[in-house]
Scaffold this motif. Structure first.
Motif, PDB file in Angstrom:
ATOM      1  N   GLY A  18       0.825  -1.223  -0.055  1.00 26.94           N
ATOM      2  CA  GLY A  18      -0.140   0.073  -0.029  1.00 26.94           C
ATOM      3  C   GLY A  18       0.644   1.222  -0.005  1.00 26.94           C
ATOM      4  O   GLY A  18       0.292   2.207  -0.672  1.00 26.94           O
ATOM      5  N   ALA A  19       2.135   1.172   0.631  1.00 31.55           N
ATOM      6  CA  ALA A  19       2.735   2.468   0.635  1.00 31.55           C
ATOM      7  C   ALA A  19       3.208   3.031  -0.718  1.00 31.55           C
ATOM      8  O   ALA A  19       3.202   4.120  -0.833  1.00 31.55           O
ATOM      9  CB  ALA A  19       3.923   2.325   1.626  1.00 31.55           C
ATOM     10  N   ALA A  20       3.446   2.202  -1.555  1.00 31.71           N
ATOM     11  CA  ALA A  20       3.848   2.486  -2.934  1.00 31.71           C
ATOM     12  C   ALA A  20       2.554   3.180  -3.644  1.00 31.71           C
ATOM     13  O   ALA A  20       2.720   3.915  -4.753  1.00 31.71           O
ATOM     14  CB  ALA A  20       4.496   1.216  -3.855  1.00 31.71           C
ATOM     15  N   MET A  21       1.386   2.738  -3.473  1.00 31.97           N
ATOM     16  CA  MET A  21       0.249   3.326  -3.918  1.00 31.97           C
ATOM     17  C   MET A  21      -0.275   4.685  -3.320  1.00 31.97           C
ATOM     18  O   MET A  21      -1.181   5.313  -3.806  1.00 31.97           O
ATOM     19  CB  MET A  21      -0.960   2.235  -4.093  1.00 31.97           C
ATOM     20  CG  MET A  21      -0.348   0.992  -4.940  1.00 31.97           C
ATOM     21  SD  MET A  21      -1.779  -0.177  -4.704  1.00 31.97           S
ATOM     22  CE  MET A  21      -0.965  -1.520  -5.498  1.00 31.97           C
ATOM     23  N   ALA A  22       0.011   4.882  -2.176  1.00 33.75           N
ATOM     24  CA  ALA A  22      -0.388   6.055  -1.328  1.00 33.75           C
ATOM     25  C   ALA A  22      -0.078   7.353  -2.041  1.00 33.75           C
ATOM     26  O   ALA A  22       1.105   7.414  -2.661  1.00 33.75           O
ATOM     27  CB  ALA A  22      -0.062   6.042  -0.003  1.00 33.75           C
ATOM     28  N   THR A  23      -0.938   8.326  -1.972  1.00 31.65           N
ATOM     29  CA  THR A  23      -0.223   9.481  -2.331  1.00 31.65           C
ATOM     30  C   THR A  23       0.938  10.056  -1.576  1.00 31.65           C
ATOM     31  O   THR A  23       1.170   9.701  -0.569  1.00 31.65           O
ATOM     32  CB  THR A  23      -1.324  10.914  -2.145  1.00 31.65           C
ATOM     33  OG1 THR A  23      -1.824  10.949  -0.642  1.00 31.65           O
ATOM     34  CG2 THR A  23      -2.722  10.248  -2.814  1.00 31.65           C
ATOM     35  N   LYS A  24       1.798  10.900  -1.972  1.00 34.39           N
ATOM     36  CA  LYS A  24       2.881  11.413  -1.208  1.00 34.39           C
ATOM     37  C   LYS A  24       2.610  11.844  -0.148  1.00 34.39           C
ATOM     38  O   LYS A  24       3.205  11.614   0.707  1.00 34.39           O
ATOM     39  CB  LYS A  24       3.609  12.523  -2.271  1.00 34.39           C
ATOM     40  CG  LYS A  24       5.086  12.375  -2.187  1.00 34.39           C
ATOM     41  CD  LYS A  24       5.596  13.291  -3.401  1.00 34.39           C
ATOM     42  CE  LYS A  24       6.838  12.933  -3.541  1.00 34.39           C
ATOM     43  NZ  LYS A  24       7.624  13.963  -4.447  1.00 34.39           N
ATOM     44  N   GLU A  25       1.720  12.853   0.077  1.00 34.83           N
ATOM     45  CA  GLU A  25       1.332  13.475   1.452  1.00 34.83           C
ATOM     46  C   GLU A  25       0.985  12.426   2.432  1.00 34.83           C
ATOM     47  O   GLU A  25       1.217  12.444   3.544  1.00 34.83           O
ATOM     48  CB  GLU A  25       0.149  14.524   1.224  1.00 34.83           C
ATOM     49  CG  GLU A  25      -0.097  15.129   2.271  1.00 34.83           C
ATOM     50  CD  GLU A  25      -1.353  16.124   2.134  1.00 34.83           C
ATOM     51  OE1 GLU A  25      -2.391  15.910   3.100  1.00 34.83           O
ATOM     52  OE2 GLU A  25      -1.533  16.754   1.236  1.00 34.83           O
ATOM     53  N   ASN A  26      -0.164  11.546   2.042  1.00 34.21           N
ATOM     54  CA  ASN A  26      -0.496  10.332   2.817  1.00 34.21           C
ATOM     55  C   ASN A  26       0.624   9.286   3.165  1.00 34.21           C
ATOM     56  O   ASN A  26       0.912   9.085   4.262  1.00 34.21           O
ATOM     57  CB  ASN A  26      -1.895   9.815   2.171  1.00 34.21           C
ATOM     58  CG  ASN A  26      -2.680   9.041   3.101  1.00 34.21           C
ATOM     59  OD1 ASN A  26      -2.933   9.363   4.035  1.00 34.21           O
ATOM     60  ND2 ASN A  26      -2.853   7.686   2.508  1.00 34.21           N
ATOM     61  N   GLY A  27       1.228   8.958   2.176  1.00 35.80           N
ATOM     62  CA  GLY A  27       2.314   8.319   2.600  1.00 35.80           C
ATOM     63  C   GLY A  27       3.597   8.838   3.333  1.00 35.80           C
ATOM     64  O   GLY A  27       3.920   8.123   4.414  1.00 35.80           O
ATOM     65  N   GLN A  28       3.597  10.143   3.434  1.00 34.74           N
ATOM     66  CA  GLN A  28       4.680  10.859   4.272  1.00 34.74           C
ATOM     67  C   GLN A  28       3.995  10.963   5.976  1.00 34.74           C
ATOM     68  O   GLN A  28       4.686  10.752   6.617  1.00 34.74           O
ATOM     69  CB  GLN A  28       4.833  12.146   3.853  1.00 34.74           C
ATOM     70  CG  GLN A  28       6.010  12.906   4.349  1.00 34.74           C
ATOM     71  CD  GLN A  28       7.526  12.100   3.971  1.00 34.74           C
ATOM     72  OE1 GLN A  28       7.618  11.733   3.249  1.00 34.74           O
ATOM     73  NE2 GLN A  28       8.126  11.941   5.122  1.00 34.74           N
TER      74      GLN A  28
END
Length: 116
Positions: A18-28
């Motif tokens: 999932g981390a690879a698919m998350a938006t940059k902001e959300n992943g951060q």
């Protein structure tokens, strides 16, 4: 029971990819808050089953979810909604369940336990 096993596999896939698919902001947000390591897998499975399908959460898992924190809880659910595996879910329903689950956790954790 087979449905639960398939669902378990999806949750594992979500957690690992999932981390690879998350938006940059959300992943951060998830990375900065170390969200993926704050709950044990059994409680992750129970919480996501409750939010994405139906079910109840044990008081132990309520405690872990509150320990996870609201920022992590919301970011992880948001990431789930961004994942193509869950594209058929209703975002409005999932957001409502996310809020309901969080409020239930807080109410259970904040309520005084009955005296023995």
């Amino acid at each position: 029971m087979a449905s639960l096993n398939v669902y378990s596999a999806l949750v594992v896939l979500f957690l690992t990819c999932g981390a690879a698919m998350a938006t940059k902001e959300n992943g951060q947000i998830i990375k900065d808050n170390n969200c993926e390591t704050k709950m044990g897998f059994p409680c992750v499975l129970v919480a996501f089953t409750s939010i994405l399908k139906t079910g109840t959460i044990s008081s132990k898992c309520y405690g872990e979810l509150v320990g996870l924190g609201k920022v992590c809880h919301y970011a992880l659910v948001k990431r789930t909604l961004e994942n193509p595996l869950f594209k058929d879910l209703s975002p409005a329903r999932i957001i409502a369940k996310r809020i309901q689950t969080w409020n239930n956790c807080l109410a259970l954790i904040d309520s005084p336990s009955p005296s023995a």
